[in-house]
Write a protein that holds these residues in place. Structure first.
Motif, PDB file in Angstrom:
ATOM      1  N   ALA A 210      -3.716  10.357   0.700  1.00  0.00           N
ATOM      2  CA  ALA A 210      -4.573   9.648  -0.257  1.00  0.00           C
ATOM      3  C   ALA A 210      -3.896   8.349  -0.673  1.00  0.00           C
ATOM      4  O   ALA A 210      -2.671   8.288  -0.823  1.00  0.00           O
ATOM      5  CB  ALA A 210      -4.840  10.513  -1.482  1.00  0.00           C
ATOM      6  N   ALA A 211      -4.696   7.306  -0.860  1.00  0.00           N
ATOM      7  CA  ALA A 211      -4.168   6.001  -1.248  1.00  0.00           C
ATOM      8  C   ALA A 211      -3.819   6.008  -2.733  1.00  0.00           C
ATOM      9  O   ALA A 211      -4.685   6.232  -3.584  1.00  0.00           O
ATOM     10  CB  ALA A 211      -5.181   4.910  -0.947  1.00  0.00           C
ATOM     11  N   VAL A 212      -2.541   5.783  -3.024  1.00  0.00           N
ATOM     12  CA  VAL A 212      -2.103   5.681  -4.417  1.00  0.00           C
ATOM     13  C   VAL A 212      -2.374   4.275  -4.948  1.00  0.00           C
ATOM     14  O   VAL A 212      -2.832   4.098  -6.075  1.00  0.00           O
ATOM     15  CB  VAL A 212      -0.610   6.038  -4.537  1.00  0.00           C
ATOM     16  CG1 VAL A 212      -0.120   5.868  -5.975  1.00  0.00           C
ATOM     17  CG2 VAL A 212      -0.369   7.461  -4.052  1.00  0.00           C
ATOM     18  N   CYS A 213      -2.061   3.261  -4.141  1.00  0.00           N
ATOM     19  CA  CYS A 213      -2.374   1.877  -4.498  1.00  0.00           C
ATOM     20  C   CYS A 213      -2.619   1.098  -3.219  1.00  0.00           C
ATOM     21  O   CYS A 213      -2.088   1.431  -2.160  1.00  0.00           O
ATOM     22  CB  CYS A 213      -1.260   1.236  -5.331  1.00  0.00           C
ATOM     23  SG  CYS A 213       0.347   1.240  -4.531  1.00  0.00           S
ATOM     24  N   ASP A 214      -3.433   0.068  -3.321  1.00  0.00           N
ATOM     25  CA  ASP A 214      -3.826  -0.721  -2.162  1.00  0.00           C
ATOM     26  C   ASP A 214      -2.893  -1.914  -1.978  1.00  0.00           C
ATOM     27  O   ASP A 214      -2.169  -2.322  -2.889  1.00  0.00           O
ATOM     28  CB  ASP A 214      -5.266  -1.216  -2.325  1.00  0.00           C
ATOM     29  CG  ASP A 214      -6.259  -0.061  -2.394  1.00  0.00           C
ATOM     30  OD1 ASP A 214      -6.017   0.958  -1.715  1.00  0.00           O
ATOM     31  OD2 ASP A 214      -7.253  -0.179  -3.140  1.00  0.00           O
ATOM     32  N   GLU A 215      -2.949  -2.483  -0.775  1.00  0.00           N
ATOM     33  CA  GLU A 215      -2.187  -3.699  -0.467  1.00  0.00           C
ATOM     34  C   GLU A 215      -2.828  -4.888  -1.179  1.00  0.00           C
ATOM     35  O   GLU A 215      -4.052  -4.990  -1.284  1.00  0.00           O
ATOM     36  CB  GLU A 215      -2.184  -3.938   1.042  1.00  0.00           C
ATOM     37  CG  GLU A 215      -1.252  -5.040   1.499  1.00  0.00           C
ATOM     38  CD  GLU A 215       0.123  -4.525   1.852  1.00  0.00           C
ATOM     39  OE1 GLU A 215       0.976  -5.350   2.211  1.00  0.00           O
ATOM     40  OE2 GLU A 215       0.342  -3.298   1.775  1.00  0.00           O
ATOM     41  N   SER A 216      -1.995  -5.787  -1.672  1.00  0.00           N
ATOM     42  CA  SER A 216      -2.506  -6.970  -2.360  1.00  0.00           C
ATOM     43  C   SER A 216      -2.048  -8.231  -1.633  1.00  0.00           C
ATOM     44  O   SER A 216      -1.204  -8.185  -0.737  1.00  0.00           O
ATOM     45  CB  SER A 216      -2.010  -7.014  -3.810  1.00  0.00           C
ATOM     46  OG  SER A 216      -0.650  -7.415  -3.859  1.00  0.00           O
ATOM     47  N   HIS A 217      -2.614  -9.353  -2.032  1.00  0.00           N
ATOM     48  CA  HIS A 217      -2.124 -10.636  -1.559  1.00  0.00           C
ATOM     49  C   HIS A 217      -0.707 -10.873  -2.094  1.00  0.00           C
ATOM     50  O   HIS A 217      -0.286 -10.265  -3.087  1.00  0.00           O
ATOM     51  CB  HIS A 217      -3.020 -11.777  -2.052  1.00  0.00           C
ATOM     52  CG  HIS A 217      -4.319 -11.893  -1.322  1.00  0.00           C
ATOM     53  ND1 HIS A 217      -5.407 -11.103  -1.604  1.00  0.00           N
ATOM     54  CD2 HIS A 217      -4.705 -12.716  -0.312  1.00  0.00           C
ATOM     55  CE1 HIS A 217      -6.419 -11.428  -0.815  1.00  0.00           C
ATOM     56  NE2 HIS A 217      -6.021 -12.401  -0.013  1.00  0.00           N
TER      57      HIS A 217
ATOM     58  N   ALA B 151       0.838  -1.199   0.000  1.00  0.00           N
ATOM     59  CA  ALA B 151       0.000   0.000   0.000  1.00  0.00           C
ATOM     60  C   ALA B 151       0.874   1.251   0.000  1.00  0.00           C
ATOM     61  O   ALA B 151       1.871   1.323   0.724  1.00  0.00           O
ATOM     62  CB  ALA B 151      -0.922  -0.002   1.213  1.00  0.00           C
ATOM     63  N   VAL B 152       0.521   2.212  -0.820  1.00  0.00           N
ATOM     64  CA  VAL B 152       1.249   3.475  -0.916  1.00  0.00           C
ATOM     65  C   VAL B 152       0.250   4.611  -0.741  1.00  0.00           C
ATOM     66  O   VAL B 152      -0.799   4.637  -1.396  1.00  0.00           O
ATOM     67  CB  VAL B 152       1.977   3.602  -2.274  1.00  0.00           C
ATOM     68  CG1 VAL B 152       2.674   4.959  -2.377  1.00  0.00           C
ATOM     69  CG2 VAL B 152       2.981   2.475  -2.453  1.00  0.00           C
ATOM     70  N   ARG B 153       0.589   5.540   0.150  1.00  0.00           N
ATOM     71  CA  ARG B 153      -0.254   6.710   0.393  1.00  0.00           C
ATOM     72  C   ARG B 153       0.566   7.965   0.138  1.00  0.00           C
ATOM     73  O   ARG B 153       1.730   8.048   0.519  1.00  0.00           O
ATOM     74  CB  ARG B 153      -0.798   6.707   1.823  1.00  0.00           C
ATOM     75  CG  ARG B 153      -1.671   5.499   2.142  1.00  0.00           C
ATOM     76  CD  ARG B 153      -2.246   5.590   3.544  1.00  0.00           C
ATOM     77  NE  ARG B 153      -3.164   6.706   3.697  1.00  0.00           N
ATOM     78  CZ  ARG B 153      -4.454   6.657   3.385  1.00  0.00           C
ATOM     79  NH1 ARG B 153      -4.977   5.539   2.899  1.00  0.00           N
ATOM     80  NH2 ARG B 153      -5.226   7.710   3.555  1.00  0.00           N
ATOM     81  N   LEU B 154      -0.041   8.933  -0.512  1.00  0.00           N
ATOM     82  CA  LEU B 154       0.619  10.187  -0.838  1.00  0.00           C
ATOM     83  C   LEU B 154      -0.282  11.342  -0.406  1.00  0.00           C
ATOM     84  O   LEU B 154      -1.418  11.460  -0.882  1.00  0.00           O
ATOM     85  CB  LEU B 154       0.914  10.260  -2.341  1.00  0.00           C
ATOM     86  CG  LEU B 154       1.689  11.487  -2.823  1.00  0.00           C
ATOM     87  CD1 LEU B 154       3.068  11.539  -2.174  1.00  0.00           C
ATOM     88  CD2 LEU B 154       1.813  11.480  -4.342  1.00  0.00           C
ATOM     89  N   PHE B 155       0.213  12.159   0.524  1.00  0.00           N
ATOM     90  CA  PHE B 155      -0.552  13.284   1.070  1.00  0.00           C
ATOM     91  C   PHE B 155      -1.904  12.820   1.624  1.00  0.00           C
ATOM     92  O   PHE B 155      -2.937  13.463   1.430  1.00  0.00           O
ATOM     93  CB  PHE B 155      -0.767  14.370   0.012  1.00  0.00           C
ATOM     94  CG  PHE B 155       0.513  14.985  -0.480  1.00  0.00           C
ATOM     95  CD1 PHE B 155       1.281  15.793   0.352  1.00  0.00           C
ATOM     96  CD2 PHE B 155       0.961  14.733  -1.768  1.00  0.00           C
ATOM     97  CE1 PHE B 155       2.456  16.350  -0.104  1.00  0.00           C
ATOM     98  CE2 PHE B 155       2.132  15.293  -2.220  1.00  0.00           C
ATOM     99  CZ  PHE B 155       2.898  16.103  -1.384  1.00  0.00           C
TER     100      PHE B 155
END
Length: 272
Positions: free
Chosen positions: A237-244, A231-235
């Protein structure tokens, strides 16, 4: 006229003798030292355990970033890690076994470094070797311990404990998805290391249904690749979610039986 002075000449000769190095100055003085009991380096190297050489990292599957990752809803620049090679065994396809085994060298050397401590703990890979469970008393032992107790409530509790023991212990694991070029992605399975044998397997409900749709068969040579989106968050906001965690199984070349059949056919044609 030069006057010869015997005393001065004698002093000059003494000074020259003093400047000359003594004959014994460079002599080696023997020491009474015991010989060093040294072991040759080659002898030490032969005693050390030899680790299996790491396999050469092959090229990524050509369709990985263009088709597979986008189809899974993952970033196409995701780090992808080569884990190991193996041959598919009959037990990998057996409904009674219901699991796919991952080679131990690949798990310890290349899969563990990409997982977090929490993920390693979930897969029983945090400690090496895997911690062995504490021995629980057998049902017969429980009955012997409570033989002198006439309490009906305690007898009922012993019966419940014995039934739980007969049912066995549930094994957890790290949620994982297997990926095959023909079958796509499996449902949620579990990656776990067995405490009895130390082998790492992928198991769970729906595994056999996935395997029946896969492109590989028994004796096929396959490569195992791993990738997981963090998972990546920028300011905020979620840029991409965690995956399996995903394990991609790629078939490379034919099986041993197919190669033997091809070789026999070619030999028959050459004789004809």
């Amino acid at each position: 006229m030069v006057v010869y002075d015997p005393a001065a000449a004698s002093q000059q000769r003494d000074a020259k003798r003093a400047r000359r190095p003594s004959a014994d100055a460079g002599a080696v003085v023997p020491y009474d030292v015991q010989p060093i009991n040294a072991v040759p380096l080659k002898a030490i190297a032969s005693r050390l355990p030899r680790l299996a050489p790491a396999p050469a990292v092959p090229e990524e599957p050509p369709c990985l970033r263009r088709h597979i990752l986008p189809a899974l809803g993952l970033r196409d620049d995701l780090p992808v890690h080569f884990i190991d090679r193996k041959r598919v065994t009959g037990t990998d396809l057996d409904a009674h076994q219901n699991r796919f085994r991952i080679p131990t060298d690949g798990v310890l050397g290349r899969l563990r470094p990409i997982l977090t401590p929490e993920e390693l703990d979930a897969a029983s890979l945090l400690h090496d070797p895997a911690p062995r469970p504490r021995r629980r008393p057998e049902p017969d032992e429980l009955e012997n311990i409570a033989a002198g107790d006439d309490s009906e409530a305690e007898h009922q509790e012993q019966g419940q404990t014995a039934r739980k023991k007969r049912q066995g212990r549930r094994h957890g694991g790290l949620p994982v998805r297997l990926v095959d070029l023909a079958a796509g992605a499996s449902g949620e399975l579990l990656l776990s290391r067995w405490e009895s044998t130390g082998g790492t397997v992928v198991k769970g409900e729906g595994y056999m249904g996935f395997v029946r749709r896969c492109s590989f068969r028994e004796d096929d040579a396959v490569e195992i690749w791993a990738f997981k989106q963090r998972a990546v968050r920028l300011f905020g906001a979620a840029v991409c979610d965690e995956s399996h965690l995903h394990l991609l199984i790629v078939r490379r070349g034919g099986s041993q039986s197919q190669r033997s059949s091809s070789a026999s056919t070619a030999h028959a044609k050459s004789e004809g």
